[in-house]
Design a protein around this motif. Sequence first.
Motif, PDB file in Angstrom:
ATOM      1  N   TYR A   8       6.268   6.184  -0.330  1.00  0.00           N
ATOM      2  CA  TYR A   8       5.905   5.044   0.501  1.00  0.00           C
ATOM      3  C   TYR A   8       5.611   5.518   1.922  1.00  0.00           C
ATOM      4  N   ALA A  71       2.819  -7.772  -2.353  1.00  0.00           N
ATOM      5  CA  ALA A  71       3.933  -7.649  -1.423  1.00  0.00           C
ATOM      6  C   ALA A  71       3.436  -7.479   0.008  1.00  0.00           C
ATOM      7  N   THR A  73       4.480  -5.801   3.048  1.00  0.00           N
ATOM      8  CA  THR A  73       5.439  -4.797   3.508  1.00  0.00           C
ATOM      9  C   THR A  73       4.815  -3.939   4.594  1.00  0.00           C
ATOM     10  N   LYS A  74       5.677  -3.247   5.331  1.00  0.00           N
ATOM     11  CA  LYS A  74       5.191  -2.330   6.368  1.00  0.00           C
ATOM     12  C   LYS A  74       4.749  -1.005   5.762  1.00  0.00           C
TER      13      LYS A  74
END
Length: 122
Positions: A8, A71, A73-74
């Motif tokens: 990620y 999603a 998300t960062k």
Amino acid sequence: MLYAILCYHDEDFVGSWTKEQDGAVMKRLAVVQEQLTKQGRLGPVARLLPTTSAATLRKDDPPIVLDGPYAETKEQLLGFYIVDCKNLDEAVDVARDLGAANPGGAYEIRPVGVFQPGVTLK
């Protein structure tokens, strides 16, 4: 035991790298990959294309297909490794080596359950 090491990172940050910066990171990662390959422990490795090329199937009734990831998300899933390790500690060590080659972001480490239709696993 097979482990998935899910990579990620902030996709915008990684996407802003120059070809030279990206190449340097990939070269450092190749060193770790080569070691694992020589040990016979490296399975599939994938670098995913940007989330702008993704689609998401929401399992509603009826199912709905959405453009892009669902999603918010960062950090996004940018790729993964499948690695044969004795235990979780050994898989964490591999993730540390990968992290040293490609700082920032996070690695999620999960055991992989192999599913083969028609085959009974012991």
